[in-house]
Design a protein around this motif. Structure first.
Motif, PDB file in Angstrom:
ATOM      1  N   ILE A  32      55.374  36.487  50.073  1.00  0.00           N
ATOM      2  CA  ILE A  32      56.712  36.627  50.673  1.00  0.00           C
ATOM      3  C   ILE A  32      56.913  35.565  51.689  1.00  0.00           C
ATOM      4  O   ILE A  32      55.863  35.690  52.557  1.00  0.00           O
ATOM      5  N   TYR A  34      58.544  34.535  55.008  1.00  0.00           N
ATOM      6  CA  TYR A  34      59.128  35.400  56.154  1.00  0.00           C
ATOM      7  C   TYR A  34      59.492  34.447  57.318  1.00  0.00           C
ATOM      8  O   TYR A  34      58.646  33.417  57.552  1.00  0.00           O
ATOM      9  N   TYR A  61      50.756  41.600  48.270  1.00  0.00           N
ATOM     10  CA  TYR A  61      51.601  40.557  48.698  1.00  0.00           C
ATOM     11  C   TYR A  61      50.771  39.610  49.750  1.00  0.00           C
ATOM     12  O   TYR A  61      50.611  40.173  50.648  1.00  0.00           O
ATOM     13  N   TRP A 107      62.058  37.013  53.080  1.00  0.00           N
ATOM     14  CA  TRP A 107      62.120  38.104  53.878  1.00  0.00           C
ATOM     15  C   TRP A 107      62.681  37.718  55.483  1.00  0.00           C
ATOM     16  O   TRP A 107      61.945  36.671  56.000  1.00  0.00           O
ATOM     17  N   LEU A 278      59.854  45.537  45.881  1.00  0.00           N
ATOM     18  CA  LEU A 278      59.229  44.538  45.459  1.00  0.00           C
ATOM     19  C   LEU A 278      58.666  44.616  44.330  1.00  0.00           C
ATOM     20  O   LEU A 278      58.492  43.860  43.386  1.00  0.00           O
TER      21      LEU A 278
END
Length: 282
Positions: A32, A34, A61, A107, A278
């Motif tokens: 992910i 971010y 994750y 994200w 997800l």
């Protein structure tokens, strides 16, 4: 429990790095990427609550939190180029992040979600993201709210333009609340937020830095918002979901970043919904 490490990102015009959060005991499913919030004027990559990090790393994750240069020194073209470079860096060097090539999600929270949405909409990545997590994000889809004084921020003690003169020279990626939040308050109280982010013809702002010309996104979207958000109008969220039909999470509260509070009743439900999204889009 998660661990973390910091890696340098070469070839940036400033001292850039990323923090990687992972659980060594769990086989990773995906990464992910971010990007933090803060109205593009403040904030930093270490703003994720511990509960978020535990929940997502335990679910398998790896989270990579990136720097990006802040306005007003950096304007939107530079900021978006930097975010796209970060995504390209992951695509080209995934093994440096998690030891193997894994699918990735984008994200962002607030302004970070805006950056993810615009990057995905117009980024043209060789490997598209598996999905986007937008926590109270926006695409400047509705008129006026970002160019006029905010009723909420006008209830706070007034901040004048002298706050801009206290900024250090050079590009910054770490805008502490104690030193930079006043700039955001000033921008929203005066309606000058837009002018601190963008220089150029408005025509190209709407074409290149909003979602107004984007008919579809390249991947599924998860969008969360509070009904009485003090920063981003709920109408902006309505327009976002009308266009892209995402999976939604709505919190009936009057806090912008409601998930920053671990004891907020909506926070654990939001994280459960996030993991479910997800897992379903791997």
């Amino acid at each position: 429990m998660f661990e973390q490490k910091t890696i340098p990102i070469a070839d940036a015009s400033y001292d850039k790095s990323a923090i990687i959060y992972y659980d060594q005991k769990i086989t990773p499913k995906a990464c992910i990427l971010y990007f933090h919030g803060g109205g593009l004027l403040y904030g930093h990559k270490e703003d994720l609550p511990e509960g978020h990090l535990i929940k997502l790393t335990e679910a398998g994750y790896v989270i990579v939190a990136y720097d990006y240069p802040l306005a007003p020194t950096a304007k939107l073209p530079m900021i978006l180029d930097d975010v796209r470079d970060s995504i390209h860096h992951y695509i080209d060097h995934a093994e440096d992040y998690c030891g193997q090539k894994l699918p990735y999600f984008l994200w962002g929270r607030s302004a970070g979600a805006y950056l993810c949405l615009i990057a995905a909409a117009y980024g043209y990545f060789e490997t598209p993201p598996a999905g986007i997590l937008s926590y109270y994000g926006y695409g400047f889809l509705c008129d006026h709210w970002f160019q006029t004084p905010s009723a909420y921020y006008k209830t706070l003690p007034p901040v004048d333009a002298s706050c801009l003169g206290r900024l250090p020279s050079g590009y910054e990626t770490n805008g502490d609340l104690n030193t930079h939040y006043s700039i955001y308050v000033y921008a929203r109280q005066t309606g000058k937020w837009f002018s601190l982010l963008y220089e150029g013809r408005e025509k190209y702002f709407y074409l290149d830095y909003t979602l107004r010309t984007c008919q579809s996104l390249p991947c599924p979207l998860f969008a969360a918002h509070a009904t009485n958000d003090t920063d981003v109008p709920f109408d902006e969220f309505r327009e976002l979901i009308t266009r892209y039909n995402p999976r939604t999470f709505i919190a009936a509260c009057n806090v912008h970043d409601f998930d920053r509070e671990a004891d907020n009743q909506f926070t654990p439900r939001l994280l459960d919904a996030t993991v479910d999204f997800l897992d379903k889009h791997l």
